[in-house]
Scaffold this motif. Sequence first.
Motif, short mmCIF file in Angstrom:
data_model
loop_
_atom_site.label_atom_id
_atom_site.label_comp_id
_atom_site.label_asym_id
_atom_site.label_seq_id
_atom_site.Cartn_x
_atom_site.Cartn_y
_atom_site.Cartn_z
N THR A 108 48.57 43.19 56.33
CA THR A 108 47.51 44.49 56.77
C THR A 108 46.25 44.36 55.91
OG1 THR A 108 48.58 45.81 54.83
CG2 THR A 108 49.67 46.12 56.87
N GLY A 109 46.37 43.62 55.13
CA GLY A 109 45.10 43.16 54.48
C GLY A 109 44.04 42.64 55.43
N HIS A 110 44.37 41.93 56.59
CA HIS A 110 43.42 41.51 57.46
C HIS A 110 42.48 42.56 58.16
CE1 HIS A 110 44.86 37.39 57.65
NE2 HIS A 110 45.93 37.71 57.98
N PHE A 111 43.04 43.87 58.28
CA PHE A 111 42.49 44.98 58.73
C PHE A 111 41.30 45.28 57.65
CE2 PHE A 111 46.44 45.32 60.84
CZ PHE A 111 46.49 45.18 61.95
N VAL A 112 41.73 45.53 56.33
CA VAL A 112 40.72 45.83 55.36
C VAL A 112 39.56 44.86 55.58
CG1 VAL A 112 40.53 46.50 53.09
CG2 VAL A 112 42.67 46.71 54.03
N THR A 113 39.81 43.62 55.73
CA THR A 113 38.64 42.86 55.82
C THR A 113 37.69 43.00 56.64
OG1 THR A 113 40.05 41.08 55.07
CG2 THR A 113 38.23 40.22 55.95
N MET A 114 38.12 43.39 58.02
CA MET A 114 37.34 43.98 59.07
C MET A 114 36.48 45.26 58.91
SD MET A 114 39.96 43.06 62.42
CE MET A 114 41.45 42.01 62.12
N ILE A 120 41.60 33.65 54.96
CA ILE A 120 40.75 33.93 56.24
C ILE A 120 39.72 34.75 56.03
CG2 ILE A 120 41.13 35.18 58.49
CD1 ILE A 120 43.95 33.96 58.63
N ALA A 121 39.97 35.89 55.08
CA ALA A 121 38.79 36.63 54.55
C ALA A 121 37.75 36.02 54.00
CB ALA A 121 39.63 37.81 53.61
N TRP A 122 37.85 35.00 53.09
CA TRP A 122 36.83 34.36 52.75
C TRP A 122 36.22 33.40 53.43
CZ3 TRP A 122 34.46 29.85 51.29
CH2 TRP A 122 33.78 29.88 50.33
N THR A 177 38.29 43.72 49.06
CA THR A 177 39.26 44.18 50.00
C THR A 177 40.77 43.78 49.81
OG1 THR A 177 38.95 41.71 51.38
CG2 THR A 177 37.40 43.84 51.97
N GLN A 178 40.90 42.55 48.94
CA GLN A 178 42.23 42.18 48.46
C GLN A 178 42.62 42.53 47.30
OE1 GLN A 178 43.77 41.42 51.49
NE2 GLN A 178 41.80 41.54 52.56
N GLY A 179 41.73 43.15 46.35
CA GLY A 179 42.18 43.61 45.16
C GLY A 179 41.83 42.18 44.13
N ILE A 208 44.67 51.77 45.01
CA ILE A 208 43.29 52.39 44.13
C ILE A 208 42.12 51.52 44.70
CG2 ILE A 208 42.29 52.48 41.81
CD1 ILE A 208 44.99 53.16 40.84
N THR A 209 42.21 50.21 44.75
CA THR A 209 41.12 49.39 45.29
C THR A 209 40.74 49.64 46.59
OG1 THR A 209 41.94 47.52 44.00
CG2 THR A 209 40.35 46.96 45.76
N LEU A 210 41.81 49.78 47.45
CA LEU A 210 41.44 50.45 48.61
C LEU A 210 40.88 51.56 48.99
CD1 LEU A 210 42.57 49.10 51.50
CD2 LEU A 210 44.27 50.89 51.62
N MET A 211 41.24 52.83 48.11
CA MET A 211 40.24 53.93 47.90
C MET A 211 39.15 53.68 47.77
SD MET A 211 41.34 57.23 45.54
CE MET A 211 40.72 56.32 44.23
N HIS A 212 38.69 53.23 46.66
CA HIS A 212 37.60 52.93 45.97
C HIS A 212 36.67 52.30 47.15
CE1 HIS A 212 37.84 54.92 42.04
NE2 HIS A 212 38.94 53.97 41.78
N GLY A 213 37.11 51.07 47.74
CA GLY A 213 36.33 50.48 48.69
C GLY A 213 36.17 51.31 49.69
N ASN A 214 37.10 51.78 50.27
CA ASN A 214 36.77 52.66 51.40
C ASN A 214 35.84 53.96 51.41
OD1 ASN A 214 38.34 51.29 53.17
ND2 ASN A 214 40.15 52.70 52.93
#
Length: 337
Positions: free
Chosen positions: A105-111, A195-197, A234-236, A264-270
């Motif tokens: 699901t980290g792929h979606f965050v990368t986008m 892939i993200a990098w 995106t991936q912490g 927590i990383t996801l929340m701060h990033g968004n």
Amino acid sequence: YRPLQLDIRLSGIHLTEALQFAYIQPHIKKVLQVLKQKNLSNALESFDPTILTSLITPYLNRVSQQTQSMGVDATSTGWIARWLRRRTGINQMFSHLANALQQVTGHFVTMTRVPVKYWARAFVQWWGGAAGDMAKDQEAMSKFMFERRRNKLMELAGNLDEMLNDPNAFEKFREKVEKQAYWLQSLFQNQVDSIAWTAAFNHRMDQLRADTTMQQHEKVANAVAHADGIVRKTQGSLNPESISAMHNAGEWSKLVFQFQSYFITLMHGNLSLLKSIKRDIGWKHGNIRMLHVYVMGFLLPMVIGDAISKAATGDWEDDEDGDGIDDVWFEVFVGSQ
């Protein structure tokens, strides 16, 4: 006078501390000099009077000492929390296929931070058989990716004080199990990271292609730093300078937030992305972009992650109230968020 420490097992610690002081401390000193400038310090205090003592100083301490715990409860009951955290992590994550699958699901965050077309190209490249070459290129260009793959997930190297002890056969076996406990998660996460990098690197290089003020090696260095930042955001990251303050409040705090650091990383990033969109183009012109951040950065990771968990455990319940609507779908799409 203190007696000389002649224990050769401690020489590694002394060498590490000496190198940190020699290479990191001068840069910390420069940062502190900048922060002490009157104009900047006044501006920071007007924004938040406690920002220096509660945020910046603890952050610089973690950077300089390169440790996640700053000694809080380290000599009292902290060892109990550390023991519980390590055992709980191994028990919950060892060969946990559902949790490993949730890494994708980290792929979606990368986008949320990289255009979809660049992600798609990197995805096709990885699945086309270039995974090994991509990993080698990344590690050759990026120290961050090199260290991330070799120190992957949940402090694989173990605690320094435990490594200093002379392990018996059981302890050697236990340490080997602990280091390999997250092998399945690492396998999937390394794919997401790679892939993200690559996607972020290629995107940045295309952005800099028309820039005539930079040499090629400067463009590459800029793109590498950008790609490192995208993966971290995106991936912490478990680097001391990347973890949140509440995760760094001591061993008991790390136990409580053991499985929440990524979220927590996801929340701060968004939140950071949404604020930047609102600041740069406003609600009216940025609503589509904000919706994209919500869907890719939160909705899809939560929904798909919960669906994977339910599929793995067989927790798909039938319609209980007979209203023709499967309650589990409501739980997946609403309850997961």
